[in-house]
Write an enzyme that holds these catalytic residues in place. Structure first.
Site, PDB file in Angstrom:
ATOM      1  N   SER A   1     -31.470  46.212   0.808  1.00  0.00           N
ATOM      2  CA  SER A   1     -30.112  45.667   0.731  1.00  0.00           C
ATOM      3  C   SER A   1     -30.126  44.239   0.207  1.00  0.00           C
ATOM      4  O   SER A   1     -31.079  43.478   0.458  1.00  0.00           O
ATOM      5  CB  SER A   1     -29.501  45.683   2.133  1.00  0.00           C
ATOM      6  OG  SER A   1     -28.316  44.925   2.174  1.00  0.00           O
TER       7      SER A   1
ATOM      8  N   TYR B   1     -29.982  43.982  11.859  1.00  0.00           N
ATOM      9  CA  TYR B   1     -29.994  44.999  10.797  1.00  0.00           C
ATOM     10  C   TYR B   1     -30.628  44.416   9.532  1.00  0.00           C
ATOM     11  O   TYR B   1     -31.545  45.002   8.945  1.00  0.00           O
ATOM     12  CB  TYR B   1     -28.566  45.475  10.495  1.00  0.00           C
ATOM     13  CG  TYR B   1     -28.425  46.057   9.112  1.00  0.00           C
ATOM     14  CD1 TYR B   1     -28.914  47.332   8.826  1.00  0.00           C
ATOM     15  CD2 TYR B   1     -27.856  45.317   8.068  1.00  0.00           C
ATOM     16  CE1 TYR B   1     -28.821  47.854   7.534  1.00  0.00           C
ATOM     17  CE2 TYR B   1     -27.758  45.827   6.790  1.00  0.00           C
ATOM     18  CZ  TYR B   1     -28.241  47.086   6.528  1.00  0.00           C
ATOM     19  OH  TYR B   1     -28.161  47.589   5.250  1.00  0.00           O
TER      20      TYR B   1
ATOM     21  N   LYS C   1     -34.384  45.194   7.305  1.00  0.00           N
ATOM     22  CA  LYS C   1     -34.601  45.428   5.870  1.00  0.00           C
ATOM     23  C   LYS C   1     -35.679  44.474   5.348  1.00  0.00           C
ATOM     24  O   LYS C   1     -36.544  44.865   4.578  1.00  0.00           O
ATOM     25  CB  LYS C   1     -33.295  45.256   5.086  1.00  0.00           C
ATOM     26  CG  LYS C   1     -32.252  46.339   5.362  1.00  0.00           C
ATOM     27  CD  LYS C   1     -32.719  47.722   4.935  1.00  0.00           C
ATOM     28  CE  LYS C   1     -31.741  48.819   5.288  1.00  0.00           C
ATOM     29  NZ  LYS C   1     -32.300  50.175   5.174  1.00  0.00           N
TER      30      LYS C   1
END
Ligand code: UD1
Length: 350
Positions: A128, A153, A157
């Site tokens: 992302s 979150y 990544k």
């Protein structure tokens, strides 16, 4: 028979669109999904679109014996596209351990299983643009520094990319991480699309749910940003363009054209739009007037970010083709199909 590709999280939003693109390119697909954020009927929908039903296995990849056993049964997997992960930013702040456990443990088990295969599969990883935080320079290139993550979150990544980087060099599992900007829209058939569970966090599902009458009003978070109209700017990309990029990345690895064991590419259109521009595009393409109002900023939101896509354009030979209006039109067609009961009918047909 085409080469066999494992798509983890393949019944989810981006995964399901990618399975279609893989099938269109002649690959055989097999999905692992724990259905925590998707429904099994999506697999039937894929079959309706392509005429070919992907193999599907329901289990959680943090259950190591199940994953090991899966790889024993499928010794001929040529590539893995790894989507399976939790992705709600707010939930990750409320329950960080869930995110670290699920997103990292499943990746580590996956890499360990891939390492023990006789013919090591290639890996494409779903990353992302969140790894850039608020970049100092726009458009943002892959060389921009990875910034302190704004959420657990986002951190999963970043850590995942580091794990893949180290493991690719040591194990020789050739890998590509794809850093998505903001994927939206739905398949042109309107038979699959995004399926947010509960109240959507993301802008476009909230727009379409408001327009259809499921939500009363869209809240636009902040009008005092340092942007031309005061609202945040994002690089929205059609999910089918994004899906196509996964196939191209995989083919690059299968043809051993990668220059380093772990390559990273931005996937966006290269154009940023504000929240108000996104609303205007929706209203213009659908003819539906949206009920919306400003509120304060949403904590953790980046002011503006859009991609420099030169590397993906030149190295992968891939370019996003669909514009914002088409993204909105397809998202709306899917929302209307859901309102017309497409998902209930699917359940009944089973
Ligand atoms: C977020 C994550 C991203 C993740 C993506 C998909 C961050 C910084 N970004 O992207 O990593 O991949 O979700 O889960 O962690 N907005 C409104 N009203 C709404 C919803 C959104 O005004 O009801 C605005 C937001 O303030 C933002 C824009 O719309 O400016 C896009 O928001 P959203 O769709 O949630 O995506 P991101 O936050 O960019």
């Amino acid at each position: 028979m085409g080469k066999k590709i494992l798509v983890t999280g393949g019944s989810g939003y981006i995964g399901s669109h990618t399975v279609i693109e893989l099938q269109k390119s002649g690959f055989d697909t097999i999905i692992i999904d724990n259905l925590s954020n998707s429904i099994p009927e999506i697999v039937d929908q894929i079959a309706r679109i392509t005429g070919k039903k992907p193999l599907f296995e329901k289990f959680d990849m943090t259950a190591r014996p199940a994953l090991e056993e899966f790889f024993k049964r499928h010794a001929d997997i040529a590539g893995v596209i790894h989507f399976a992960a939790c992705k709600a930013v707010g939930e990750s702040v409320a329950d960080p351990l869930k995110y670290y456990h699920n997103n990292l443990v499943s990746l580590i088990y996956l890499l360990e299983c891939m390492r023990s295969q006789k013919n090591q599969p290639k890996l494409v990883f779903s990353s992302s643009c969140t790894v850039y935080g608020q970049p100092d320079q726009l458009p943002v290139t892959e060389k921009a520094p990875v910034k302190q993550a704004m959420s657990p979150y986002g951190n999963t990544k970043q850590i995942s990319e580091e794990i893949i980087d180290d493991s690719a060099r040591q194990t020789g599992i050739a890998s590509i991480s794809l850093r998505y900007f903001n994927p939206i829209g739905a398949h042109e058939s309107a038979l699959i699309g995004e399926l947010p569970i509960g109240v959507p966090n993301n802008l476009v599902p909230f727009i379409t749910q408001t327009a259809i009458g499921k939500r009363e009003q869209l809240t636009v978070f902040g009008n005092d940003y340092n942007t031309p109209d005061g609202t945040c700017i994002r690089d929205y990309i059609h999910v089918c363009d994004l899906a196509r990029a996964h196939v191209v990345a995989l083919q690059r690895l299968l043809e051993e054209k990668n220059e380093t064991p772990h390559e990273v590419f931005n996937l966006g259109t290269g154009t940023g739009y504000s929240v108000l521009e996104a609303i205007q595009s929706f209203e213009k393409t659908t003819g539906v007037k949206l009920n919306w109002a400003f509120s304060g900023r949403r904590p953790g939101d980046v002011e503006k970010v859009w991609a420099d896509t030169t590397l993906a354009n030149l190295t992968l030979g891939w370019k996003a083709e669909k514009g914002l209006d088409e993204m909105m039109a397809t998202a709306w067609a899917w929302e209307k199909n859901m309102a017309a009961g497409i998902l209930n009918n699917l359940n009944k047909n089973k």
